[in-house]
Scaffold this active site. Structure first.
Site, short mmCIF file in Angstrom:
data_model
loop_
_atom_site.label_atom_id
_atom_site.label_comp_id
_atom_site.label_asym_id
_atom_site.label_seq_id
_atom_site.Cartn_x
_atom_site.Cartn_y
_atom_site.Cartn_z
N CYS A 113 -1.48 0.79 7.39
CA CYS A 113 -2.77 0.36 7.54
C CYS A 113 -3.21 -1.10 6.59
CB CYS A 113 -3.82 1.76 6.98
SG CYS A 113 -3.62 3.03 8.03
N ARG A 114 -3.47 -0.77 5.34
CA ARG A 114 -3.95 -1.63 4.48
C ARG A 114 -3.13 -2.85 4.37
NH1 ARG A 114 -4.92 2.44 -0.47
NH2 ARG A 114 -3.18 3.05 0.58
N SER A 115 -1.74 -2.77 3.77
CA SER A 115 -1.01 -3.89 3.51
C SER A 115 -0.47 -4.73 4.86
CB SER A 115 0.25 -3.59 2.67
OG SER A 115 1.11 -2.81 3.46
N ASN A 165 2.36 1.54 4.31
CA ASN A 165 2.57 0.16 5.09
C ASN A 165 2.38 0.26 6.55
OD1 ASN A 165 5.38 -2.09 5.40
ND2 ASN A 165 3.33 -2.66 4.94
N CYS A 182 0.91 -1.22 0.27
CA CYS A 182 -0.01 -0.03 0.08
C CYS A 182 0.90 1.17 0.02
CB CYS A 182 -0.94 -0.18 1.11
SG CYS A 182 -0.35 0.09 2.61
N ASP A 238 -8.19 4.15 1.17
CA ASP A 238 -7.14 4.54 2.21
C ASP A 238 -7.98 4.86 3.36
OD1 ASP A 238 -5.22 5.49 3.45
OD2 ASP A 238 -4.31 6.62 2.07
P1 4NP Z 1 -1.67 2.86 4.07
O1 4NP Z 1 -2.39 4.32 4.68
O2 4NP Z 1 -1.23 3.35 2.69
O3 4NP Z 1 -2.90 2.09 3.87
O4 4NP Z 1 -0.53 2.52 5.12
C1 4NP Z 1 -1.81 5.44 4.76
C2 4NP Z 1 -0.88 5.38 5.90
C3 4NP Z 1 -0.13 6.98 5.95
C4 4NP Z 1 -0.31 7.68 4.94
C5 4NP Z 1 -1.26 7.73 3.69
C6 4NP Z 1 -1.84 6.19 3.95
N1 4NP Z 1 0.29 8.98 5.21
O5 4NP Z 1 -0.07 9.99 4.36
O6 4NP Z 1 1.20 9.25 5.71
#
Ligand code: 4NP
Length: 157
Positions: free
Chosen positions: A14-16, A12, A9, A128
């Site tokens: 939340c989703r992955s 790294n 994702c 997201d």
């Molecule tokens: P992820 O979510 O891609 O599912 O881990 C996010 C985590 C952090 C951010 C964006 C998406 N960020 O902008 O810091």
């Protein structure tokens, strides 16, 4: 033979990591742990070294899934190291494919949107949840739970 699976994702956190945790739980439940190596990574580097977001960890914990991974950024070598790379959205897909520099060894075919394995959802991307509320974190787990059943079924055929 052992298959190596990488979930990707943006951050790294939340989703992955959730996909990694769900996949690990499911292969444990199905006694398939010896057949897989599982990891996750982000296309961005902001959270490198961090545990998953506390909201994601708690939402998974309530469902009996523990997320213990630390964020790392995907690197070009991962494209050759892993057999299957499952990305959460189209931005990730583009970012991962843009890492391909060695066009003599094509790897395009093994990089896919994780929801292409979903049988219940018409969505193409896992939204997201980072800037949203609790619903978003539950939605991530619902979508991934279904898609990862489909993914594992396809891998053990
Ligand atoms: P992820 O979510 O891609 O599912 O881990 C996010 C985590 C952090 C951010 C964006 C998406 N960020 O902008 O810091």
């Amino acid at each position: 033979m052992v298959k190596k699976i990488l979930f990707v994702c943006l951050g790294n956190i939340c989703r992955s990591p959730a996909a990694e945790g769900i996949f690990k739980q499911k292969i444990k439940d199905r006694d398939l742990e010896n057949f897989f190596v599982v990891d996750s990574a982000g296309t961005g580097s902001w959270h490198v070294g961090n545990l998953a977001d506390p909201r994601m960890r708690e939402t998974a914990h309530v469902r009996g899934i523990e997320l213990n991974s630390r964020s790392r950024q995907i690197e070009e070598n991962d494209l050759y190291e892993f057999d299957h790379i499952l990305v959460m959205d189209k931005d990730n897909l583009h970012a991962v494919k843009s890492l391909i520099k060695d066009h003599l060894h094509p790897v395009n075919s093994k990089i896919k949107l994780i929801l292409s394995y979903s049988e219940k959802s018409d969505l193409e991307e896992v939204p997201d949840p980072y800037y949203g509320g609790q619903n978003g974190f539950d939605k991530v787990l619902d979508l991934l739970n279904d898609a990862i059943d489909g993914l594992i079924d396809s891998l053990i055929d």
